[in-house]
Enzyme design. Structure first.
Site, PDB file in Angstrom:
ATOM      1  N   GLU A 155      39.520 -52.784 -17.658  1.00 42.80           N
ATOM      2  CA  GLU A 155      38.627 -51.565 -17.088  1.00 42.80           C
ATOM      3  C   GLU A 155      37.086 -52.055 -16.853  1.00 42.80           C
ATOM      4  O   GLU A 155      36.562 -51.664 -17.746  1.00 42.80           O
ATOM      5  CB  GLU A 155      38.880 -50.337 -17.667  1.00 42.80           C
ATOM      6  CG  GLU A 155      38.348 -49.046 -16.829  1.00 42.80           C
ATOM      7  CD  GLU A 155      36.788 -48.992 -17.061  1.00 42.80           C
ATOM      8  OE1 GLU A 155      35.959 -49.624 -16.305  1.00 42.80           O
ATOM      9  OE2 GLU A 155      36.354 -47.993 -17.701  1.00 42.80           O
ATOM     10  N   GLU A 164      30.091 -55.217 -12.333  1.00 44.81           N
ATOM     11  CA  GLU A 164      30.355 -55.665 -13.570  1.00 44.81           C
ATOM     12  C   GLU A 164      31.381 -57.113 -13.674  1.00 44.81           C
ATOM     13  O   GLU A 164      31.801 -57.420 -14.762  1.00 44.81           O
ATOM     14  CB  GLU A 164      31.275 -54.582 -14.526  1.00 44.81           C
ATOM     15  CG  GLU A 164      30.290 -53.471 -14.750  1.00 44.81           C
ATOM     16  CD  GLU A 164      30.981 -52.595 -15.762  1.00 44.81           C
ATOM     17  OE1 GLU A 164      32.047 -52.792 -16.302  1.00 44.81           O
ATOM     18  OE2 GLU A 164      30.495 -51.416 -15.954  1.00 44.81           O
TER      19      GLU A 164
END
Length: 700
Positions: A155, A164
């Site tokens: 995640e 990210e």
């Protein structure tokens, strides 16, 4: 299990009152017992309090990990997904003879690694998970892990999805760490968008057209220099439900990109979409979100769609969280005018880390501003909130009035702009043809000087009268001021790069004023002349739930992380949750329970010093109090007639929030019920040695 090598990291610590920074060494073996909320400003706590997210991952991992295998968790955090996988493997293994399953958790951030070890130890998972303190692209089969993994759980998603490093991480994992055709949780992510009209969103980026309404003669973005001062061309995370009444939808939702986690993604893709306008209007922005399909079968979903999207798979509708929001991409200039049923062409591009758009219609239009002028090194990039504030007529008029009033009393004055305000520099130079201006620009530095040089002619002044110090100095001498005392010291205050900090960290202006004391004249005018710490008791149920202490998450005890993550509620005495910065208007359900009150005043006419304030406040509305919202009002003149507020009704500033350990039922005299409090005592103390503001309260 864990990697044996001793690790250390360097974490940047910034002094809010000086802007100076230093690197703090964090050793792997350091004790955590006295640690402050090191990770309070990260999204970890909010993410772990996101029950729909946790349940979706739990269910998907249990459906995917059905027998002993090798599971790899990239970006493991506190280890929640790793522990779910390890337990699922144990539950699914009915064999009593052959147990070859293993879980490898990869986490690069050492403070998080230390927390994960504590969580694993608390839950008896130390021997079931191998924790490696490395980036995933540093892992090697045969060195760090014995074999390629069969299943990837991960995640590493932000509000935009890709920010990210999702794509590079998946690419390396598929190339080096995973078997062919692996199983993955999540299975797929799909991004969606919608065309919208919104004056509020327009004001967040189009300073050139917005400042045309101001009557102060200042041109921050002069004609022909449209790109000189702008926001970065990117998507911006925002709680769009908070402005749903100010948004006009101009299209149906449309699908943009699909990303399959189970196969190697491309670094770059482009797509052309034809979107039919559903209303007449002007497209100011593209609002986007994503939907996560967590399992292969397509039965488990998580969505970041705004609340106005009605869909069976929008499982998060009505659920507020701060770690994932919608994203907004601004259409340049005034936007694009469209008519109902007209086709709009959207060109979407994704890179390794971002998604960008471009709009056009069949017929060439002039409505969308194009920046063809090369402004080179003189360009300044500011935040959307700062751009909107510089275009705000009311704010500019207040500044104009304050500066004009003080300059009328002075001739041939020396003015120092102590912060990074290009606006105040232009304003003083524009209003006074005899004043000399020295701008410190502690954050902008030479970029600020280059910008001023580029816009000087359009604003009617010569750079002969404006100076930007080339090197940052701790304090100035009479040599720096050309043997002249300073008559006027001003600031907004605004410090470049500090927009996300607590309001009182702009008291750096007070510190700067103190360091300049030796060059100030006896009758120097300081603007702002004082700051007033304001507060309001508020009901903040959504924010409090996202910041509350963790206990069990999907069956795993996380109570050991609360102090480090800056949680509130049920903390062992005397620990308290920290003050944190938030845009209150974006914090979900909110309600004021008291009048706005003054906690203490800070007098900038004197050098910086400790301050203390105490006040008792009557509650004016019944409800549940979750904490106090605090901000600073800047008083610009000695008559207290020009005050610039940064309170919750001013959407371009963040406020400080002090959440209570436990919510408190409050009432009012007329309808007080048993157990309800009707007033509260607030105490605040400011420490000039470190810039910290300590807030304490007691309900009575």
């Amino acid at each position: 299990m864990s990697s044996e090598s001793t690790q250390r990291i360097f974490q940047l610590k910034v002094d809010p009152l000086t802007g100076n920074s230093e690197w703090i060494v964090i050793e792997e073996q350091d004790s955590d017992n006295s640690q402050k909320p090191l990770l309070a400003t990260t999204s970890y706590l909010d993410m772990l309090n996101d029950s729909p997210r946790n349940k979706a991952f739990h269910q998907a991992i249990h459906n995917t990990v059905t027998k002993p295998c090798h599971v790899l968790d990239i970006g493991a955090g506190t280890g929640l997904l790793s522990m779910i996988a390890a337990r699922a493997m144990s539950d699914g293994d009915s064999s009593t003879t052959c147990r070859k399953g293993m879980v490898t958790a990869c986490e690069s951030y050492l403070p998080m690694v230390k927390l994960m070890r504590k969580v694993m130890r608390l839950n008896g998972m130390e021997r079931k998970i191998k924790l490696i303190n490395k980036r995933s692209d540093e892992l090697q089969v045969g060195v760090d892990i014995p074999s390629r993994a069969d299943i990837l759980v991960s995640e590493i998603l932000d509000s935009e999805l890709l920010g990210e490093g999702l794509i590079p991480s998946l690419q390396h994992a598929h190339d080096e760490l995973l078997v062919e055709n692996p199983k993955t949780v999540p299975y797929r992510a799909t991004t969606y968008g919608q065309l919208v009209e919104s004056e509020f969103l327009w004001k967040l980026h189009d300073l050139h057209n917005n400042e045309a309404e101001a009557c102060d003669g200042i041109h921050l973005v002069p004609h022909g220099l449209d790109g000189i001062l702008h926001v970065k061309s990117q998507q911006y995370a925002m709680h769009c439900d908070a402005i749903k009444e100010e948004i006009k939808l101009l299209s149906e939702p449309f699908k943009i990109f699909e990303f399959d986690f189970w196969k190697r993604p491309d670094s770059h893709r482009e797509i052309e979409l034809q979107i039919k306008a559903t209303n007449d209007g002007r497209v100011n922005a593209v609002v986007s979100w994503w939907i996560l399909q967590l399992d292969f079968e397509g039965t488990i979903f998580y969505s970041t769609a705004p609340g106005w999207i009605s869909s069976a798979i929008n499982t998060s509708a009505g659920h507020w969280c701060d770690h994932w929001k919608q994203c907004v991409w601004f259409v340049p200039g005034k936007g694009m005018s469209v008519s109902k049923d007209e086709e709009v062409h959207l060109h979407a591009v994704h890179t390794d880390t971002s998604i960008l758009y471009n709009l056009k219609t069949h017929v060439p239009r002039t409505g969308v501003a194009q920046c063809g002028f090369d402004t080179g090194d003189s360009q300044l990039i500011l935040s959307p909130e700062r751009i909107a504030m510089y275009g705000d007529s009311e704010w500019r008029h207040s500044m104009f009035q304050a500066i004009r009033n003080v300059l009328q009393e002075r001739v041939d004055s020396l003015c120092i702009v102590a912060d990074d305000s290009v606006f105040l520099t232009l304003l003083v130079a524009h209003l006074s043809k005899t004043s000399h201006v020295i701008s410190l620009f502690p954050g902008l530095r030479e970029k600020g000087a280059q910008y001023l040089q580029a816009v000087a002619d359009a604003n009617g002044f010569s750079m002969v009268r404006v100076e930007v110090l080339e090197k940052r100095k701790t304090c100035l001498t009479m040599h720096d001021t050309h043997q002249k005392e300073v008559d006027l010291l001003i600031g907004e205050p605004f410090y470049y790069g500090n927009e996300g900090m607590l309001p009182w960290q702009n008291l750096r202006f007070w510190k700067e004023r103190t360091l300049l004391d030796s060059v100030l004249s006896k009758d120097v005018m300081i603007m702002p002349c004082k700051g007033i710490l304001k507060a309001c008791a508020m009901s903040l149920p959504d924010l409090w739930k996202s910041r509350r202490c963790l206990s069990e998450i999907e069956g795993f005890d996380h109570s050991v992380v609360n102090t480090t993550l800056g949680a509130c509620g049920e903390l062992p005495a005397p620990e308290e949750g920290p003050c944190l910065p938030f845009y209150i208007w974006q914090c979900g359900e909110i309600k004021e329970l008291s009048e706005i009150f003054t906690v203490m005043e800070l007098d900038f006419s004197k050098p910086i010093r400790p301050c203390y304030g105490k006040v008792q406040v009557e509650l004016t509305e019944p409800g549940i109090c979750h904490g106090f919202v605090l901000w600073i009002d800047w008083v610009m003149d000695s008559d207290n007639s020009i005050v610039l507020s940064t309170g919750p009704d001013k959407r371009y500033w963040k406020q400080g929030v002090k959440l209570l350990a436990n919510p408190v039922a409050v009432g009012i005299h007329e309808s007080r019920e048993t157990g309800e409090y009707i007033s509260t005592v607030i105490e605040a103390s400011f420490d000039p040695s470190n810039g910290e503001l300590i807030i304490r309260n007691n309900f009575v």
